[in-house]
Design a protein around this motif. Structure first.
Motif, short mmCIF file in Angstrom:
data_model
loop_
_atom_site.label_atom_id
_atom_site.label_comp_id
_atom_site.label_asym_id
_atom_site.label_seq_id
_atom_site.Cartn_x
_atom_site.Cartn_y
_atom_site.Cartn_z
N ASP A 130 0.83 -1.21 0.00
CA ASP A 130 0.00 0.00 0.00
C ASP A 130 0.86 1.25 0.00
OD1 ASP A 130 -2.32 -1.48 -0.01
OD2 ASP A 130 -2.50 -1.48 2.18
N SER A 131 2.00 1.19 0.69
CA SER A 131 2.91 2.33 0.71
C SER A 131 4.31 1.86 1.11
CB SER A 131 2.43 3.41 1.67
OG SER A 131 2.53 2.96 3.01
N TYR A 132 5.27 2.71 0.82
CA TYR A 132 6.68 2.45 1.14
C TYR A 132 7.25 3.69 1.79
CZ TYR A 132 6.33 -0.84 -2.85
OH TYR A 132 5.97 -1.83 -3.72
N LEU A 161 3.96 6.33 -9.18
CA LEU A 161 3.93 6.47 -7.72
C LEU A 161 3.58 7.90 -7.36
CD1 LEU A 161 7.18 4.63 -6.52
CD2 LEU A 161 4.84 3.77 -6.42
N ARG A 163 3.69 10.59 -3.85
CA ARG A 163 4.51 10.68 -2.64
C ARG A 163 4.06 11.84 -1.79
NH1 ARG A 163 10.05 13.74 -3.74
NH2 ARG A 163 9.20 15.38 -4.99
N ASP A 164 4.46 11.76 -0.51
CA ASP A 164 4.26 12.90 0.38
C ASP A 164 5.12 14.06 -0.12
OD1 ASP A 164 2.50 11.65 2.14
OD2 ASP A 164 4.10 10.98 3.48
N ARG A 169 7.25 9.19 2.09
CA ARG A 169 6.38 8.04 1.88
C ARG A 169 5.90 8.03 0.43
NH1 ARG A 169 1.00 6.37 2.46
NH2 ARG A 169 0.25 8.49 2.68
N TYR A 170 5.85 6.83 -0.15
CA TYR A 170 5.44 6.64 -1.55
C TYR A 170 4.34 5.58 -1.59
CZ TYR A 170 9.78 9.03 -2.78
OH TYR A 170 10.79 9.95 -2.91
N TRP A 171 3.45 5.69 -2.57
CA TRP A 171 2.40 4.70 -2.74
C TRP A 171 2.02 4.64 -4.22
CZ3 TRP A 171 2.02 9.36 -0.32
CH2 TRP A 171 1.19 10.31 -0.91
#
Length: 174
Positions: A130-132, A161, A163-164, A169-171
Motif C-alpha cells: 500500500d505504501s513504502y 507512484l 509521494r508525500d 512516503r510513496y504509494w
C-alpha cells in the motif's frame, strides 16, 4: 545441473582445457595431446578434465575431435536471470531487452516512451504494498537495478507512484 556445472568450472585445470577448446573455435580439430600442448597439462590431467567437463555437457566428442559446448552455461545464466524479479516480468517488455542485463535493470533509456515502459516493468516487478517509506522503496528498487534513486524519480515523474510532499512516503498512483 547448475551444481554440476559450477563444480566442473571450479577447477583451474578444467577451465584451462575448456578455454583451449574455446580459443580456437569449433572448426579446429582438438585431441587430448593438442589440449595438453596448449594448456601445459599432462595427458592424464587433460583426460580427467575432459571427463568432468563432458559430464557437465561442456565438451562434445565426435569424429572430428573435441569441441566446447557452452549451451549449459547459457541455459544456467538464462535460468538465473529469469528467477529475479525483473527477469520474471521481462518477457512482457521485449522492447526493454537492451536495458536489462542478468535479470536486472542495467540502463535507463533516454526515450520517454521506453522510460514509460520501464516504469510499467518496475511496477510489475516491485512487491505489492500500500505504501513504502523512502528507505523501503529505495531498497526494493536496488534489488531491481543499480540506479535505485533514478528509478524512484522515474516512477514519480511518469505517474506510477505518488509521494508525500517531503518524499518520506510513496504509494502506487491511482
Amino acid at each position: 545441473m547448475t551444481t554440476e556445472l559450477l563444480s566442473a568450472l571450479g577447477d583451474r585445470k578444467r577451465l584451462a582445457v575448456l578455454g583451449a577448446l574455446c580459443a580456437t573455435g569449433p572448426a579446429a580439430a582438438h585431441t587430448v595431446a593438442d589440449l595438453g600442448d596448449r594448456t601445459g597439462l599432462s595427458e592424464r590431467d587433460v583426460q580427467r578434465a575432459l571427463a568432468v567437463l563432458g559430464g557437465a555437457g561442456l565438451v562434445r566428442r565426435d569424429e572430428t575431435g573435441l569441441s566446447a559446448g557452452l549451451e549449459p552455461i547459457r541455459t544456467a545464466a538464462a535460468a538465473g536471470s529469469a528467477s529475479t524479479p525483473v527477469g520474471r516480468v521481462a518477457a512482457d517488455f521485449p522492447r526493454l531487452d537492451g536495458c536489462l542485463k542478468n535479470g536486472r535493470i542495467a540502463t535507463i533509456p533516454a526515450d520517454d516512451r521506453l522510460k514509460d515502459e520501464l516504469g510499467r516493468l518496475v511496477m510489475a516487478a516491485l512487491p505489492r504494498r500500500d505504501s513504502y517509506t523512502e528507505k523501503e522503496l529505495t531498497a526494493e528498487l536496488h534489488e531491481l537495478g543499480d540506479e535505485s534513486v533514478a528509478l524512484r524519480r522515474l516512477l514519480v515523474d511518469f505517474g506510477y507512484l505518488d509521494r508525500d510532499a517531503d518524499g518520506s512516503r510513496y504509494w502506487p498512483a491511482t
